[in-house]
Design a protein around this motif. Structure first.
Motif, PDB file in Angstrom:
ATOM      1  N   ARG A  59       0.827  -1.214   0.000  1.00 28.83           N
ATOM      2  CA  ARG A  59       0.000   0.000   0.000  1.00 28.83           C
ATOM      3  C   ARG A  59       0.857   1.258   0.000  1.00 28.83           C
ATOM      4  NH1 ARG A  59      -4.231  -0.486   4.437  1.00 28.83           N
ATOM      5  NH2 ARG A  59      -5.139  -1.911   2.891  1.00 28.83           N
ATOM      6  N   SER A  60       2.043   1.177   0.585  1.00 28.23           N
ATOM      7  CA  SER A  60       2.930   2.329   0.671  1.00 28.23           C
ATOM      8  C   SER A  60       3.680   2.551  -0.640  1.00 28.23           C
ATOM      9  CB  SER A  60       3.943   2.128   1.805  1.00 28.23           C
ATOM     10  OG  SER A  60       4.999   3.053   1.706  1.00 28.23           O
ATOM     11  N   ALA A  61       3.652   3.786  -1.130  1.00 28.89           N
ATOM     12  CA  ALA A  61       4.400   4.132  -2.341  1.00 28.89           C
ATOM     13  C   ALA A  61       5.894   3.947  -2.115  1.00 28.89           C
ATOM     14  CB  ALA A  61       4.094   5.558  -2.765  1.00 28.89           C
ATOM     15  N   LYS A  62       6.372   4.178  -0.883  1.00 29.01           N
ATOM     16  CA  LYS A  62       7.794   4.007  -0.592  1.00 29.01           C
ATOM     17  C   LYS A  62       8.216   2.551  -0.751  1.00 29.01           C
ATOM     18  CE  LYS A  62       8.345   7.934   2.574  1.00 29.01           C
ATOM     19  NZ  LYS A  62       8.725   8.344   3.942  1.00 29.01           N
ATOM     20  N   VAL A  63       7.360   1.625  -0.338  1.00 32.15           N
ATOM     21  CA  VAL A  63       7.667   0.200  -0.482  1.00 32.15           C
ATOM     22  C   VAL A  63       7.668  -0.181  -1.959  1.00 32.15           C
ATOM     23  CG1 VAL A  63       6.777  -2.143  -0.098  1.00 32.15           C
ATOM     24  CG2 VAL A  63       6.857  -0.497   1.795  1.00 32.15           C
ATOM     25  N   ARG A  64       6.646   0.251  -2.688  1.00 35.52           N
ATOM     26  CA  ARG A  64       6.563  -0.079  -4.113  1.00 35.52           C
ATOM     27  C   ARG A  64       7.784   0.456  -4.872  1.00 35.52           C
ATOM     28  NH1 ARG A  64       1.123   1.871  -3.274  1.00 35.52           N
ATOM     29  NH2 ARG A  64       1.621   3.754  -4.478  1.00 35.52           N
ATOM     30  N   CYS A  65       8.140   1.696  -4.581  1.00 38.77           N
ATOM     31  CA  CYS A  65       9.279   2.298  -5.282  1.00 38.77           C
ATOM     32  C   CYS A  65      10.596   1.634  -4.880  1.00 38.77           C
ATOM     33  CB  CYS A  65       9.321   3.796  -5.014  1.00 38.77           C
ATOM     34  SG  CYS A  65       8.006   4.722  -5.862  1.00 38.77           S
ATOM     35  N   ALA A  66      10.705   1.226  -3.627  1.00 41.60           N
ATOM     36  CA  ALA A  66      11.921   0.528  -3.195  1.00 41.60           C
ATOM     37  C   ALA A  66      12.083  -0.782  -3.970  1.00 41.60           C
ATOM     38  CB  ALA A  66      11.866   0.256  -1.697  1.00 41.60           C
ATOM     39  N   LEU A  67      10.987  -1.488  -4.187  1.00 40.50           N
ATOM     40  CA  LEU A  67      11.035  -2.727  -4.960  1.00 40.50           C
ATOM     41  C   LEU A  67      11.478  -2.445  -6.403  1.00 40.50           C
ATOM     42  CD1 LEU A  67       7.781  -4.392  -3.611  1.00 40.50           C
ATOM     43  CD2 LEU A  67      10.077  -5.361  -3.419  1.00 40.50           C
ATOM     44  N   LEU A  68      10.927  -1.398  -6.984  1.00 36.50           N
ATOM     45  CA  LEU A  68      11.261  -1.066  -8.370  1.00 36.50           C
ATOM     46  C   LEU A  68      12.687  -0.536  -8.505  1.00 36.50           C
ATOM     47  CD1 LEU A  68       7.880   0.570  -9.446  1.00 36.50           C
ATOM     48  CD2 LEU A  68       8.721  -1.725  -9.980  1.00 36.50           C
ATOM     49  N   GLN A  69      13.127   0.204  -7.502  1.00 32.96           N
ATOM     50  CA  GLN A  69      14.477   0.757  -7.537  1.00 32.96           C
ATOM     51  C   GLN A  69      15.546  -0.322  -7.397  1.00 32.96           C
ATOM     52  OE1 GLN A  69      13.902   3.474  -4.333  1.00 32.96           O
ATOM     53  NE2 GLN A  69      13.177   5.152  -5.635  1.00 32.96           N
ATOM     54  N   ALA A  70      15.164  -1.466  -6.861  1.00 33.51           N
ATOM     55  CA  ALA A  70      16.141  -2.547  -6.633  1.00 33.51           C
ATOM     56  C   ALA A  70      16.398  -3.379  -7.881  1.00 33.51           C
ATOM     57  CB  ALA A  70      15.651  -3.446  -5.502  1.00 33.51           C
ATOM     58  N   VAL A  71      15.551  -3.238  -8.912  1.00 31.24           N
ATOM     59  CA  VAL A  71      15.726  -4.057 -10.109  1.00 31.24           C
ATOM     60  C   VAL A  71      16.517  -3.295 -11.162  1.00 31.24           C
ATOM     61  CG1 VAL A  71      13.596  -5.323  -9.670  1.00 31.24           C
ATOM     62  CG2 VAL A  71      13.541  -3.314 -11.160  1.00 31.24           C
ATOM     63  N   ASN A  72      17.179  -4.045 -12.016  1.00 30.12           N
ATOM     64  CA  ASN A  72      17.944  -3.478 -13.130  1.00 30.12           C
ATOM     65  C   ASN A  72      17.057  -3.529 -14.373  1.00 30.12           C
ATOM     66  OD1 ASN A  72      19.669  -3.249 -15.462  1.00 30.12           O
ATOM     67  ND2 ASN A  72      21.416  -3.597 -14.106  1.00 30.12           N
TER      68      ASN A  72
END
Length: 278
Positions: A59-72
């Motif tokens: 639900r948190s945008a910070k969590v979603r973005c952290a997941l996306l930022q971790a991928v290449n």
């Protein structure tokens, strides 16, 4: 119209003159052109990673973005289907606003970059189609997440019917899924994510996003385009929908038919003004 999905052999039907048009797979286009058919390629569908914004884990945008930022991203794009095109945003490449190509007017949408700080990111399960390409894409994701967050992330491949049912019921955390435009107008796709949309794949209920799609009597073309650009970027920057690639559909018209029109947003061919040669 012949169609592989119904068990027809469209190439044989075209060659025998048993059909005037056909929906082809990517490996049939060259053969169809060799038969003298007119082949039209259409891109009106964008595949990406969509998060269920009503699920507590994402639900948190910070969590979603952290997941996306971790991928290449470059590693993900190496796994897309051979006839697909890497997405430059959520809206398909043929989207038009007031007679101008939308992507040319707005530019590429930047996906979330490197994480600024570490936060606690829970383990999640990603649904995906049971195809080699989709499974490779998700495997790249969960490998990166396992390494970055030291949790066990899971992939659940499903048939098209099962995947659609899970998404429709909201029974998922994240999924590789398609969003499809119904016209060249940017709003045909952006409106899918409006709070009132019954086809909202992210179950997004966000007044800030809804406001970007509001048009008043005093809205100018320039202000509407700016709002639509902001809406598309909002979906990406908030980690709601991460665009991966544009799907390519292939339509063939028999060589004996003139003036037939492929309908890119209606999934068919218009023969109303066509003429068949003898």
């Amino acid at each position: 119209i012949a169609d592989n999905e119904t068990g027809d052999n469209p190439l044989q039907w075209l060659e025998n003159g048993d059909t005037d048009g056909a929906y082809l797979s990517s490996d049939q286009t060259a053969q169809a052109e060799a038969l003298g058919c007119t082949v039209t390629n259409v891109q009106n569908t964008t595949w990406g990673l969509c998060f269920n914004t009503q699920q507590p884990s994402v639900r948190s945008a910070k969590v979603r973005c952290a997941l996306l930022q971790a991928v290449n991203r470059s590693d993900l794009l190496k796994q897309i289907p051979d006839d697909a095109t890497a997405a430059e945003g959520i809206l398909p490449p043929d989207t038009v606003f007031c007679g101008t190509n939308y992507r040319s007017a707005t530019g590429t949408v930047s996906t979330p970059g490197t994480a600024a700080s570490r936060i606690e990111v829970p383990a999640i399960t990603v649904l995906c189609p049971n195809t080699d390409s989709a499974k490779r894409i998700v495997n790249e994701m969960i490998t990166a997440w396992n390494r970055e967050f030291n949790h066990y992330y899971n992939m659940e491949p499903l048939s098209e019917e099962e995947l659609n049912a899970r998404i429709a019921s909201g029974d998922f955390e994240a999924a590789i899924l398609p969003v499809q435009a119904t016209s060249q107008n940017p709003r045909s796709l952006l409106s899918l994510f409006h709070s009132d949309s019954k086809q909202n794949p992210a179950l997004l209920n966000d007044s800030a996003y809804d406001k970007l799609l509001t048009i008043s009597n005093t809205s100018t073309a320039q202000s509407v385009l700016k709002s639509e650009q902001q809406a598309e970027r909002y979906l990406v920057e908030q980690g709601i929908f991460y665009p991966l690639y544009y799907e390519t559909d292939h339509w063939a018209v028999a060589p004996s038919v003139q003036n037939a029109t492929v309908l890119p947003y209606n999934g068919g061919i218009d023969f109303s003004r066509s003429k068949k040669l003898k």
